[in-house]
Write a protein that holds these residues in place. Structure first.
Motif: not given
Length: 590
Positions: A310-311, A316-317, A347-348, A397-399
């Motif tokens: 996904g990111p 923007g990831g 972080a998640k 992983a993420g923004p």
């Protein structure tokens, strides 16, 4: 009252009579002899009171810990068996002719050589500062400030004071406000920095200015923040970025050599803000740590693991990896604890792969995520990071900013935990900061440095059209992961300053009310100018080898902005409030 400092008495004074003043560090009664280790800021000297000398022995019998004393006596060599090579005075002792108790000391709330909580140290700060380690730190700070002043005086800088009572202007933190008695309902503000005044001095033709300035910010505190702090403030006329940077780089090299005998590198490396965030996850990277972040989005764009793919496919990831050599030594509990740590940083969660044996392929890997990754993805990741047997690879992983921030924080923590921080001094410059950040809550841009920083573009229409990607002429000096100085080339044309205010959501009327004096001054031939400010407290702390700037400030505040020594802040009488036209409204209890 004294002829010599205690710690400076040595064998060159044998046979001479000395007069010493200080505090009783220890007292040892051997029956026929009383030994007093007398201490001042230069160190300790052993004094001996003999029973046949009543003027020395009788007072010495009453001496206790931290009594303030004056001792007159003759210097003699110690017996060879009693020499202390660790002290300058270790080869001699002073045979007391007289011992005078200048002031007795009540039992102290703590022993000066014992570990004690910081609240107690701050409550009795005058005792805490007597400790040799605190004496060393504060005297080092004094040498630092002296070295800076001498360097700048020699280079033709003018030391000019700017107002402490000034106008409230938005500079990034809350102002401390001071009510005016003679102007009811109006307030001064304590300066967050001398920023606008030093720019006005350039417009006034002062050319080169500096000041050891007190600054005030009403913000949440941590180890490297205080509500009142000290900075070296500087400004230059007719300069570009490299003019400022090259000058202060030479200054910093000089004072480090002079104050702590450290040779910094001949030329500080430069990293752009974008590169620092990409490689280190921080705009103040600690280059003593060799670990770097590596982007691995290309390796996982097509994998079935949506947390990564996904990111990886989002403009923007970010998907990045942090390889830790010998990280396979970490236990499962330690790995899980790092997951909890990064959650506090935004972080998640934290994905990881432990490489027990690279040659065994999947069979040699331990990880909760390997089953979601194909062989090609794993191979590409390992190639990108240079994986070896015994490594652990952490993933984010993420923004983009979130990933950079928490992996950057993890990089520091893992390096400290595993002893991967080199014993070195690693300065650098961070340049090409973004001009603005977008505040999604306020739905407007905010200045990354401050609203007086010049953009790299000279054209107003260009800045308006490209505000989201514009780069500023700001720069920071970083040392061992600490921002020790920050500055920029300033805006010197009124139309550019008005445009920046406009992009920051400061309308013409508000700009005139808050910054009218600056906008007026820019109209009258303001020269190109720039400057920088260095955190004196932070530099002193680094030189002294301490984490907290409170250790190099004589009377600091606590983390809750209180002075435990004086019990400030405190309430004031109602009559005084009325004089200031102020009424206190107590908060409503929820």
């Amino acid at each position: 009252m004294r002829s010599h400092y205690c710690g400076l008495v040595d064998e060159t004074l044998i046979g001479q009579t000395v007069t010493l003043c200080g505090w009783a560090d220890t007292r040892r009664d051997h029956g026929k002899l009383i030994f007093i280790d007398l201490r001042d800021h230069e160190g300790i000297v052993q004094c001996v009171a003999e029973p046949e000398n009543e003027a020395a022995f009788k007072p010495a019998e009453g001496v206790r810990y931290e009594y303030c004393l004056r001792i007159v006596g003759k210097v003699q060599a110690r017996p060879a068996s009693q020499v202390n090579e660790n002290l300058r005075s270790g080869k001699i002792e002073v045979i007391a002719d007289s011992v005078e108790i200048l002031n007795a000391a009540a039992p102290l709330p703590f022993m000066l050589d014992d570990s004690v909580g910081e609240d107690t140290r701050l409550r009795y700060r005058y005792l805490d500062i007597r400790r040799p380690d605190m004496q060393r730190k504060l005297r080092m700070r004094t040498r630092l400030v002296s070295a800076l002043r001498h360097y700048l005086d020699d280079k033709g800088f003018q030391d000019i004071e700017t107002p402490i009572l000034t106008k409230a202007t938005p500079e990034g933190a809350r102002d401390y406000l001071v009510p005016s008695r003679v102007h009811p309902g109006e307030f001064f503000a304590l300066p967050q920095s001398p920023q606008l005044f030093k720019q006005l001095l350039m417009m006034a033709g002062m050319d080169r200015y500096y000041q050891i300035a007190r600054c005030f910010r009403d913000e949440d505190l941590r180890a490297d923040r205080q509500p009142e702090f000290t900075q070296l403030d500087m400004e230059f006329a007719f300069v570009g970025e490299r003019d400022v940077q090259d000058f202060v780089e030479g200054m910093i090299r000089s004072i480090f050599k002079q104050v702590v005998d450290v040779d910094l590198v001949a030329e500080f490396p430069r990293l752009t803000y974008a590169e620092a965030m990409r490689r280190y996850g921080s705009d103040k990277p600690d280059l003593r740590i060799e670990l770097e972040l590596v982007d691995v989005a290309d390796a996982v764009k097509s994998c079935d693991f949506k947390v990564f793919s996904g990111p990886a496919n989002d403009i923007g990831g970010r998907v990045a990896a942090l390889r830790v050599p010998s990280g396979a030594e970490l236990t499962r509990k330690q790995l899980d604890d790092y997951g909890v740590y990064v959650q506090k940083c935004g972080a998640k969660g934290l994905a990881w792969i432990r490489i027990d044996d690279l040659d065994k392929g999947r069979e040699g890997l331990t990880s909760p995520i390997v089953k979601f990754l194909g062989d090609d993805a794993i191979k590409a990741i390992f190639a990108a990071v240079g994986a070896q047997t015994g490594d652990v690879i952490f993933f984010g992983a993420g923004p983009y900013k979130t990933v950079s921030d928490f992996l950057g924080a993890l990089r520091l923590k893992v390096a400290r935990d595993l002893g991967l921080v080199a014993n070195a001094w690693r300065p650098l410059w961070i340049v090409d900061f973004p001009m603005f950040e977008y505040d999604f809550d306020a739905k407007r841009y905010v200045a990354l440095h401050h609203p007086f920083t010049a953009p790299k573009v000279d054209d107003v229409s260009d800045l308006r059209a490209n505000a989201a990607i514009s780069v500023s002429r700001g720069y920071d000096m970083v040392l061992n992961g600490n921002e020790i100085g920050g500055g920029s080339i300033r805006i010197h044309r009124p139309e550019m300053q008005s445009t920046v205010f406009e992009l920051l959501g400061i309308g013409a009327e508000e700009a005139e009310a808050k910054f009218g004096f600056l906008l007026d001054a820019l109209k009258y031939g303001a020269p190109p100018h720039g400057g920088i400010a260095f955190g004196i407290d932070r530099i002193a702390a680094l030189m002294a080898g301490t984490e907290s700037i409170r250790d190099v400030i004589a009377f600091p505040k606590t983390a809750s902005a209180q002075c435990l020594l004086t019990s400030a802040p405190s309430s004031v009488p109602e009559a005084q409030l009325q004089e200031l036209h102020v009424r206190v409204v107590k908060p409503v209890k929820s």
